[in-house]
Design a protein around this motif. Sequence first.
Motif, PDB file in Angstrom:
ATOM      1  N   PRO A 173       0.826  -1.216   0.000  1.00 17.50           N
ATOM      2  CA  PRO A 173       0.000   0.000   0.000  1.00 17.50           C
ATOM      3  C   PRO A 173       0.855   1.259   0.000  1.00 17.50           C
ATOM      4  O   PRO A 173       0.921   1.991   0.979  1.00 17.50           O
ATOM      5  CB  PRO A 173      -0.839  -0.131   1.278  1.00 17.50           C
ATOM      6  CG  PRO A 173      -0.116  -1.099   2.138  1.00 17.50           C
ATOM      7  CD  PRO A 173       0.758  -1.937   1.267  1.00 17.50           C
ATOM      8  N   ASP A 198       1.882   4.558  -2.716  1.00 23.54           N
ATOM      9  CA  ASP A 198       1.608   5.229  -3.976  1.00 23.54           C
ATOM     10  C   ASP A 198       2.807   6.076  -4.338  1.00 23.54           C
ATOM     11  O   ASP A 198       3.394   6.709  -3.469  1.00 23.54           O
ATOM     12  CB  ASP A 198       0.388   6.143  -3.802  1.00 23.54           C
ATOM     13  CG  ASP A 198      -0.687   5.793  -4.793  1.00 23.54           C
ATOM     14  OD1 ASP A 198      -0.512   4.795  -5.511  1.00 23.54           O
ATOM     15  OD2 ASP A 198      -1.703   6.516  -4.845  1.00 23.54           O
ATOM     16  N   ASP A 215       3.811   9.331  -6.394  1.00 27.88           N
ATOM     17  CA  ASP A 215       3.135  10.453  -7.063  1.00 27.88           C
ATOM     18  C   ASP A 215       3.888  10.855  -8.334  1.00 27.88           C
ATOM     19  O   ASP A 215       4.888  10.248  -8.705  1.00 27.88           O
ATOM     20  CB  ASP A 215       2.941  11.627  -6.098  1.00 27.88           C
ATOM     21  CG  ASP A 215       4.258  12.278  -5.684  1.00 27.88           C
ATOM     22  OD1 ASP A 215       5.285  12.049  -6.370  1.00 27.88           O
ATOM     23  OD2 ASP A 215       4.262  13.017  -4.684  1.00 27.88           O
ATOM     24  N   LYS A 236       4.517   7.388  -1.032  1.00 26.85           N
ATOM     25  CA  LYS A 236       3.900   7.637   0.266  1.00 26.85           C
ATOM     26  C   LYS A 236       2.890   6.534   0.595  1.00 26.85           C
ATOM     27  O   LYS A 236       2.262   5.971  -0.315  1.00 26.85           O
ATOM     28  CB  LYS A 236       3.276   9.027   0.335  1.00 26.85           C
ATOM     29  CG  LYS A 236       2.231   9.305  -0.708  1.00 26.85           C
ATOM     30  CD  LYS A 236       1.608  10.646  -0.413  1.00 26.85           C
ATOM     31  CE  LYS A 236       0.245  10.802  -1.020  1.00 26.85           C
ATOM     32  NZ  LYS A 236       0.067  11.037  -2.376  1.00 26.85           N
ATOM     33  N   VAL A 266      -0.416   4.564   1.580  1.00 24.87           N
ATOM     34  CA  VAL A 266      -1.848   4.770   1.386  1.00 24.87           C
ATOM     35  C   VAL A 266      -2.593   3.669   2.146  1.00 24.87           C
ATOM     36  O   VAL A 266      -1.996   2.702   2.589  1.00 24.87           O
ATOM     37  CB  VAL A 266      -2.228   4.750  -0.114  1.00 24.87           C
ATOM     38  CG1 VAL A 266      -1.684   5.964  -0.829  1.00 24.87           C
ATOM     39  CG2 VAL A 266      -1.738   3.480  -0.795  1.00 24.87           C
ATOM     40  N   ASP A 267      -3.922   3.845   2.300  1.00 22.42           N
ATOM     41  CA  ASP A 267      -4.686   2.892   3.104  1.00 22.42           C
ATOM     42  C   ASP A 267      -4.822   1.523   2.453  1.00 22.42           C
ATOM     43  O   ASP A 267      -4.714   0.504   3.102  1.00 22.42           O
ATOM     44  CB  ASP A 267      -6.090   3.453   3.386  1.00 22.42           C
ATOM     45  CG  ASP A 267      -6.041   4.570   4.416  1.00 22.42           C
ATOM     46  OD1 ASP A 267      -5.046   4.616   5.161  1.00 22.42           O
ATOM     47  OD2 ASP A 267      -6.971   5.386   4.457  1.00 22.42           O
ATOM     48  N   ARG A 287      -4.638  -5.666   3.016  1.00 22.66           N
ATOM     49  CA  ARG A 287      -4.900  -4.278   2.631  1.00 22.66           C
ATOM     50  C   ARG A 287      -5.468  -4.166   1.222  1.00 22.66           C
ATOM     51  O   ARG A 287      -5.776  -3.055   0.771  1.00 22.66           O
ATOM     52  CB  ARG A 287      -3.619  -3.446   2.765  1.00 22.66           C
ATOM     53  CG  ARG A 287      -3.120  -3.370   4.204  1.00 22.66           C
ATOM     54  CD  ARG A 287      -3.924  -2.399   5.045  1.00 22.66           C
ATOM     55  NE  ARG A 287      -3.501  -1.041   4.780  1.00 22.66           N
ATOM     56  CZ  ARG A 287      -2.452  -0.469   5.339  1.00 22.66           C
ATOM     57  NH1 ARG A 287      -1.718  -1.122   6.217  1.00 22.66           N
ATOM     58  NH2 ARG A 287      -2.126   0.754   5.046  1.00 22.66           N
ATOM     59  N   GLU A 339       0.055  13.300   8.292  1.00 19.25           N
ATOM     60  CA  GLU A 339       0.293  11.947   7.773  1.00 19.25           C
ATOM     61  C   GLU A 339       0.704  10.969   8.878  1.00 19.25           C
ATOM     62  O   GLU A 339       0.760   9.772   8.654  1.00 19.25           O
ATOM     63  CB  GLU A 339       1.317  11.970   6.622  1.00 19.25           C
ATOM     64  CG  GLU A 339       2.726  12.385   7.007  1.00 19.25           C
ATOM     65  CD  GLU A 339       2.894  13.922   7.076  1.00 19.25           C
ATOM     66  OE1 GLU A 339       1.869  14.645   6.986  1.00 19.25           O
ATOM     67  OE2 GLU A 339       4.039  14.378   7.240  1.00 19.25           O
TER      68      GLU A 339
END
Length: 351
Positions: free
Chosen positions: A98, A100, A102, A108, A110-111, A144, A263
């Motif tokens: 999980p 990402d 950019d 970074k 993510v959920d 996840r 965050e």
Amino acid sequence: MDAARDGAGDGPAAPRRPAEPLPWQRRFASDMLARRAGWAHALLLTGPAGIGKRRLAEVLAGGLLCESPRGDGSACGECPGCRYAAARQHPDLRIIEPIDVDDEGVAKPVDAIVVDRIRSLIDWVQVTSHRGGSKVALIVPAERMNPAAANALLKTLEEPPPGTFLVLVSHQPGRLPATIASRCQRIAAPRPAPAEAAAWLAAQGVDDPDRVLAQAAYAPLAAIALAGVEYQAERASWLAAFAKPAALSAVTLGARIDALPRESRKEGLGALIGWLSGWCTDLARVRFGGAPLQNRDMAADLAVLAASVAPPALFRYHRAVLRARALLGHPLQPRLVAEALLIDYRNLFGR
Ligand SMILES: [Zn+2]
């Protein structure tokens, strides 16, 4: 595929070391790799958080991708396959997590692992192996995957192309859809004996390894994270608040979660939930005449509180804490969750 192979030369010039098993995984990893012919093509690696499941998955992947494995099946560390794998550039290895990336290339957390990630994994699975050997995909942590992603994976999980291995890593396999879990060969990752874990932590430079190990429920990689000075100070201040429930202000403490960078707030809530959960377990142990396990340094406070708590209410509360933990992967307002948990905690001792 030949073009890719030609272009590959002898692998990256400046290799990092391939993943090495942790001491308590060595025997297990080599036994598994020696029996690789009998593996299912979808494995589900389970066990508590912080015992090194991901490392084990990487070691298994390294053994599969090595182009001249040692006699025991482990990776040689020298061949092009090993060098690509060590540099995380092996074209036949995919790690889905999980995270990402950019537009500027910044990764970074993510959920969720979303369906697009799984669709691109499936496209990759269909392509012939670049280096002519096995292809390996790791999904970490598998729970996840959101429902759409899990659904998309089903068919591939059932019948991956020959030579393709899917390794799902999960410390909460109960949160995986049954359709996913039932299509995988379940493998329980080995756990270290406490003495072995303590010796390993000491070798990593951790002071007082027994104390942090106990706090981490004997999961050594989790214990490493706990060993930092800042963490210990943070823990001490939360536990001091738990020790004086009558004086506890849920609003003031909740504001501490909001004071973290945006965050990090979920992580802060996760830490609070971990402390509350360990605290509840210790309260129950002390209430029934045992000694605290995770918070031995707070034994005196636990003894006072345990005498004034009703066990059924404590168990109900502990279940609520665990439910909150299970929801951490979902969108939520960390401060509000923290406040609610702290208000309910204070009320445990209110009468
Ligand atoms: Zn090799």
